[in-house]
Each structure stands twice: as structure tokens, then as C-alpha cells.
Scaffold this active site. Structure first.
Site, PDB file in Angstrom:
ATOM      1  CB  ALA A   1      -0.895   0.017   1.230  1.00 55.97           C
ATOM      2  N   PRO A   2       0.445   2.323  -0.696  1.00 53.74           N
ATOM      3  CG  PRO A   2       0.399   4.524  -1.487  1.00 53.74           C
ATOM      4  CD  PRO A   2       1.207   3.594  -0.634  1.00 53.74           C
ATOM      5  N   GLY A   3       0.256   1.347  -3.310  1.00 54.72           N
ATOM      6  CA  GLY A   3       0.173   0.643  -4.586  1.00 54.72           C
ATOM      7  C   GLY A   3       1.048   1.218  -5.689  1.00 54.72           C
TER       8      GLY A   3
ATOM      9  CE  LYS B   1       9.402   1.371  -4.613  1.00 54.03           C
ATOM     10  NZ  LYS B   1       8.855   2.258  -3.561  1.00 54.03           N
TER      11      LYS B   1
ATOM     12  CD  GLU C   1      -0.112  -2.194   3.896  1.00 56.20           C
ATOM     13  OE1 GLU C   1       0.854  -2.038   3.129  1.00 56.20           O
ATOM     14  OE2 GLU C   1      -0.022  -1.974   5.128  1.00 56.20           O
TER      15      GLU C   1
ATOM     16  CG  ASP D   1       2.362 -10.251  10.328  1.00 55.29           C
ATOM     17  OD1 ASP D   1       2.329  -9.190  10.970  1.00 55.29           O
ATOM     18  OD2 ASP D   1       3.389 -10.974  10.235  1.00 55.29           O
TER      19      ASP D   1
ATOM     20  CB  CYS E   1      11.842   5.909   1.193  1.00 54.60           C
ATOM     21  SG  CYS E   1      10.665   5.692   2.514  1.00 54.60           S
TER      22      CYS E   1
HETATM   23  N1  SAM Z   1       5.286  -0.164  -1.777  1.00 50.19           N
HETATM   24  C1  SAM Z   1       4.397   0.929  -1.434  1.00 50.19           C
HETATM   25  C2  SAM Z   1       4.226   1.837  -2.634  1.00 50.19           C
HETATM   26  O1  SAM Z   1       5.131   1.887  -3.484  1.00 50.19           O
HETATM   27  O2  SAM Z   1       3.176   2.485  -2.769  1.00 50.19           O
HETATM   28  C3  SAM Z   1       4.895   1.681  -0.224  1.00 50.19           C
HETATM   29  C4  SAM Z   1       5.137   0.774   0.938  1.00 50.19           C
HETATM   30  S1  SAM Z   1       5.561   1.571   2.434  1.00 50.19           S
HETATM   31  C5  SAM Z   1       7.210   2.024   2.169  1.00 50.19           C
HETATM   32  C6  SAM Z   1       5.690   0.230   3.523  1.00 50.19           C
HETATM   33  C7  SAM Z   1       4.408  -0.527   3.775  1.00 50.19           C
HETATM   34  O3  SAM Z   1       4.695  -1.575   4.718  1.00 50.19           O
HETATM   35  C8  SAM Z   1       3.304   0.294   4.403  1.00 50.19           C
HETATM   36  O4  SAM Z   1       2.139   0.204   3.629  1.00 50.19           O
HETATM   37  C9  SAM Z   1       3.084  -0.311   5.782  1.00 50.19           C
HETATM   38  O5  SAM Z   1       1.742  -0.332   6.169  1.00 50.19           O
HETATM   39  C10 SAM Z   1       3.608  -1.728   5.595  1.00 50.19           C
HETATM   40  N2  SAM Z   1       4.061  -2.345   6.870  1.00 50.19           N
HETATM   41  C11 SAM Z   1       4.163  -1.772   8.089  1.00 50.19           C
HETATM   42  N3  SAM Z   1       4.563  -2.674   8.996  1.00 50.19           N
HETATM   43  C12 SAM Z   1       4.720  -3.842   8.351  1.00 50.19           C
HETATM   44  C13 SAM Z   1       5.104  -5.153   8.738  1.00 50.19           C
HETATM   45  N4  SAM Z   1       5.423  -5.426  10.005  1.00 50.19           N
HETATM   46  N5  SAM Z   1       5.139  -6.100   7.806  1.00 50.19           N
HETATM   47  C14 SAM Z   1       4.824  -5.834   6.518  1.00 50.19           C
HETATM   48  N6  SAM Z   1       4.462  -4.617   6.096  1.00 50.19           N
HETATM   49  C15 SAM Z   1       4.412  -3.634   6.980  1.00 50.19           C
END
Ligand code: SAM
Length: 503
Positions: free
Chosen positions: A135-137, A139, A157, A184, A254
């Protein structure tokens, strides 16, 4: 852009970056200071091309009260053929093509994932890919554009509310080979050796987005970096068993911190039986090649060297034992009555090519490969939020079409289309009553020989009442129901735009 009071970068961060390849303290501080130029970028949806997008983007500013609207220009992003920098930030909410999924508003550095995919995957092979932190999508939609139709992309997500946004963005993108899950990483443990490619765009301390999200500066601390690094290891160790023998892992953050980047690469080499895969990257792009202590090559985007925000990305092949046995697929549950199967033919083009499943009256169309993946994910105990394309809700006698069908490429060519002008389209997207515009819609409908013909409203109404697609500049937005003296707006409540345009 940062306000004068917000541009104080944490000293702890600056100190920790000293010594990293490419770190130039003065230039780094300067691009984070008040008055530094903002970078705007979008990525086009290759299956929803639009003509004269610059004009549409300028029109969005006009609808937001900017008179005269500035000329918008688009300039190619070197590492992504569908990516463009914009000279101005449009007001996307007021561009119907944004809601139609014709493009995704994405930060330019993140699009580098596409460059890595080009070198890692064979575009002709049918693969199963997992975008674990999706999320949000951004990539996910990029990755989807690099896969062929026989491949399946699972976009996962963990956070429920964020999974809903992911679902919306994927629905608008219109792809039929995506399955959205809400789990998860440790829930994937039964999917051992299942995926050919896993992308982990990990949750991180976020320093790479400080220019865009100054509030994140306050959240940053050395402790947060350590905690993120531990969480990244946990996520990777949970998911790596789901990768096939010699499957590809793309890891990105990031964050600029080596604890979340190079140290994770070292751990993957040392503890997780992964081999690093370097990429070819032209030196004139300003992307900095990094080398970890154990020799893993990665790529860091410094915002003073590229037009984009901070990003770190590294690629691996991992030697996981391949536990997953093909061929134990269960036959998908159909659950559609004969009448429903007949009804589906009226809505879906090439209906025979899909398999159908029904969940709580909602009929889903899936390619056979997506249907097989769905069954396997279900057997693995995963929670599936969306799969393939939702055709619509069945009442037994009729189908109430779903917005996903309108936004996909599956619509029957016999469907009536109502073409809207800019102002009408915004009214539709606001979910308002459309009666005011009743006199000047254009209605297109299929006639003998299957060609679309444009008719006046009166002719059209005589011939047809009922469901119709709503389109703007050739791109579908959703559904309306044509009645004798008005049309009912079926744009989803949760997607509607709340701000009023100024025309
Ligand atoms: N890939 C997304 C994009 O390009 O739009 C952005 C992803 S963001 C950097 C990281 C994501 O990892 C978030 O949506 C967050 O909710 C999720 N996240 C948080 N804790 C997590 C966990 N323990 N395991 C897996 N994902 C997790």
C-alpha cells in the site's frame, strides 16, 4: 516544499550519513532547505493511454481556480519509459483521467524498480510475484505493468485501512492479474517456495521523504532506525521461505541509513543464503552505486544528485529450498447458477476465457492462472481481499455491475457509453445528481456490425434504458443507470471527490 521552520534536519542523521558514498552534506542540506524546487512526476498506465494529457492536467488547475492555467510540460524520467516529470503540480483531483487510472502519481526515484525488473525477469515468462508491503500501490501498479497477462501479482498489505487504499488504486489501474491480500508476512509460511519474485519495499525510518513529508523529521531518531532495521530483518526472514529456489528478491527502503540498507544486504548474504545481483545503471543518471561491507551492490538516490527523493534498492537471488509442489491445485469453486452464467455473458467480453467465483453475491472474473493462485493462497490460510475483476452483484435475476468492471478491459463491447465533458465528469465523480446536464450528454451504443454509433439522447433513450458506462476522453469512470428523464449516479460513495470545482 519545506517551510522555513521545518528545514532542520536531525544532526544525528547528518552525522550518521558522513562517509556514505555520494553523501555531500552541503548539497544535501541545501535541497532540504526552504525554497528548494519541488519535483512532480507521474507514471502512465500503458493500457489506458490518453491523448493530450498536458492539456487535461492544465484543465485540472483551471477547475481549481487557477486563471489562466500554466502550460504543463512533461519530460521523460531516464529510468522509466512510462514516467514523466511535470513542470507544475496539477490538481489531480480535478482531472477525471486520474480517477480513470490513466496514470499514477508517483515519486520519480521509486520508479527505478521498473529498471531493476527489466534486468531481472524475463518478460515472456509466466511468473508469480509478491509485492509484500504494497500500500498504497505505487510499486504494485509499476510491477503489474512489467508482467505479462499469464503472470499473477499478489499485492499484500498488513494494515487493513491501507489495504483498502491499495484495493482502490489497483481497481482503478484496471489489471485482471492482481490478487490483493491483507496479511502479516508470517502468514505466508505455508506458501514455501511459491513465488518467483518477491518485492519488499520495507517500512522504514523515512528519511528519504523528508522533503515531501516534513512531519516525518520529528519522528526520526537513532532508536527508530534501529527498530526499523530489526523489523526489516523480521519481515525478510518471515517471507524468504516463500521464494522459489533461485527466485529474485528486490529490497528497497526510502531511508538513507546504512542500518536499514547496507546492513540488511550484508545480513541477507551472510544469514539468508542470498546472492547479490548488480544492475547495469548508466553513470550519467546520478544514481549512486553503493557497496556494503560484505560486497553487496545497491543503489542510492540522493536528492541533490537526481530529480527525485531518497531511495535505496538492491537485488538478490536466494537459494531457498523449493518446497512448493505444483499440481495439487483444487478445482475452483464456481458457485454460479446457469442463469448467472448466462447473465455474465452480457457484461464480459470474451466471457468464456474467465473462471467465475461468487463471494457474498459478488461475481469475480478470473483468468485460470489467477483462479489457481487464489485457491492456493486460500489453502495457505491467507486472507484475500480482491482477486481478478469484480463483475457485479448478482440478485439472481440481474447483475448490478461493479465499478471494477467499468475500469477494467473486460467490459462487453455492447455496453452503452455516456460521454461526459470535463465539468460533467467532475459532477459524476462527486456523485452528484446529473439532471442539470441531461440535455447535452452524448450517448454511444453498439449497433449492427458492432460499431459504436453516437446518438442523440432522445434516440438513445427510445432504444435503451438501463445500465451505461460513463466515459471522459475515451476512458471509463464508472456506471450510471439511464431512466426516462434522468440518470442515476452509481459512482462509489467512498471514492467520491469532496471538493467543488471552480468553473
Ligand atoms: N510499496 C508501497 C508503494 O510503493 O506504494 C509503499 C510501501 S511503504 C514504504 C511500507 C508498507 O509496509 C506500508 O504500507 C506499511 O503499512 C507496511 N508495513 C508496516 N509494517 C509492516 C510489517 N510489520 N510487515 C509488513 N508490512 C508492513
Amino acid at each position: 516544499m519545506l517551510e522555513p521552520s521545518q528545514n532542520v534536519l536531525p544532526q544525528g542523521l547528518i552525522q550518521s550519513l558522513k562517509g556514505l558514498t555520494g553523501f555531500d552534506e552541503a548539497a544535501f542540506v541545501k535541497v532540504h532547505s526552504f525554497g528548494a524546487t519541488d519535483v512532480h512526476s507521474i507514471r502512465l498506465n500503458p493500457v489506458k493511454p490518453c491523448i493530450n494529457l498536458e492539456q487535461r492536467l492544465a484543465d485540472s488547475l483551471h477547475a481549481n481556480g487557477v486563471v489562466p492555467p500554466p502550460r504543463i510540460t512533461m519530460q521523460s524520467i531516464p529510468w522509466e519509459s512510462q514516467g514523466y516529470y511535470l513542470n507544475e503540480r496539477p490538481f489531480y483531483t480535478f482531472d477525471p483521467l486520474f480517477h480513470a487510472g490513466s496514470y499514477y502519481v508517483q515519486e520519480a526515484s521509486s520508479m527505478f524498480l521498473g529498471w531493476a525488473l527489466k534486468q531481472l525477469i524475463d518478460s515472456n515468462a509466466s511468473i508469480r510475484a509478491l509485492d509484500l508491503c504494497a500500500a498504497p500501490g505505487g510499486k504494485t501498479t509499476l510491477l503489474q505493468s512489467y508482467l505479462n497477462n499469464q503472470s499473477v501479482l499478489v499485492a499484500n498489505e498488513v494494515i487493513k485501512s491501507r489495504a483498502a487504499i491499495l484495493q482502490e488504486n489497483i481497481t482503478k489501474w484496471g489489471a485482471e492479474n492482481v490478487v490483493v491480500t491483507n496479511n502479516d508476512p508470517q502468514h505466508f509460511k505455508k506458501m514455501e517456495g511459491y513465488f518467483d519474485l518477491i518485492v519488499v519495499d520495507a517500512p522504514c525510518s523515512g528519511s528519504g521523504l523528508f522533503r515531501r513529508d516534513p512531519d516525518a523529521i520529528k519522528e526520526w531518531s537513532e532508536d527508530a532506525v534501529q527498530l526499523c532495521s530489526q523489523r526489516q530483518q523480521r519481515i525478510l526472514s518471515d517471507i524468504l521461505p516463500s521464494l522459489k529456489e533461485n527466485g529474485c528478491l528486490i529490497y528497497s527502503t526510502c531511508s538513507y541509513s546504512k542500518e536499514e540498507d547496507e546492513a540488511i544486504c550484508d545480513w541477507l548474504l551472510e544469514e539468508m543464503n542470498c546472492e547479490n545481483v548488480p544492475l547495469e545503471v548508466p553513470s550519467n543518471w546520478g544514481v549512486v552505486t553503493t557497496e556494503s561491507g560484505k560486497g553487496a551492490i545497491g543503489y542510492r538516490f540522493w536528492p541533490d544528485k537526481v530529480q527525485g527523493e531518497g531511495l535505496f534498492l538492491a537485488c538478490f537471488r536466494c537459494k531457498q529450498p523449493n518446497f512448493f509442489t505444483e499440481g495439487k491445485k483444487k478445482k475452483p469453486t464456481i458457485g454460479l447458477s446457469k442463469q448467472e452464467i448466462a447473465l455474465v455473458q452480457n457484461w464480459v467480453k470474451d466471457a468464456g476465457e474467465y473462471e467465475y467465483q461468487k463471494t457474498e453475491d459478488l461475481i469475480l472474473a478470473m483468468t485460470p492462472t489467477v483462479a489457481a493462485v487464489v485457491e492456493e493462497l486460500k489453502s495457505g490460510g491467507l486472507y484475500i481481499k480482491q482477486a481478478g475483476i469484480a463483475v457485479g452483484k448478482s440478485t439472481g435475476k440481474e447483475i448490478i455491475p461493479d465499478p471494477a468492471l467499468a475500469l477494467s478491459g473486460l467490459n462487453s463491447e455492447h455496453t452503452v457509453v455516456v460521454t461526459l465533458k470535463h465539468r460533467q465528469a467532475l459532477q459524476y465523480l462527486s456523485r452528484e445528481d446529473m439532471t442539470d446536464f441531461w440535455h447535452d450528454f452524448e450517448v454511444q451504443m453498439a449497433c449492427d456490425g458492432d460499431e459504436m454509433q453516437t446518438q442523440t439522447k432522445k434516440q438513445a433513450l427510445k432504444a435503451k434504458k438501463g445500465w451505461a458506462l460513463v466515459a471522459y476522453k475515451g476512458r471509463n469512470l464508472g456506471w450510471v443507470k439511464l431512466l426516462s428523464n434522468r440518470l442515476n449516479n452509481y459512482y462509489p460513495k467512498e471514492w467520491r471527490i469532496l471538493k467543488k470545482p471552480v468553473f
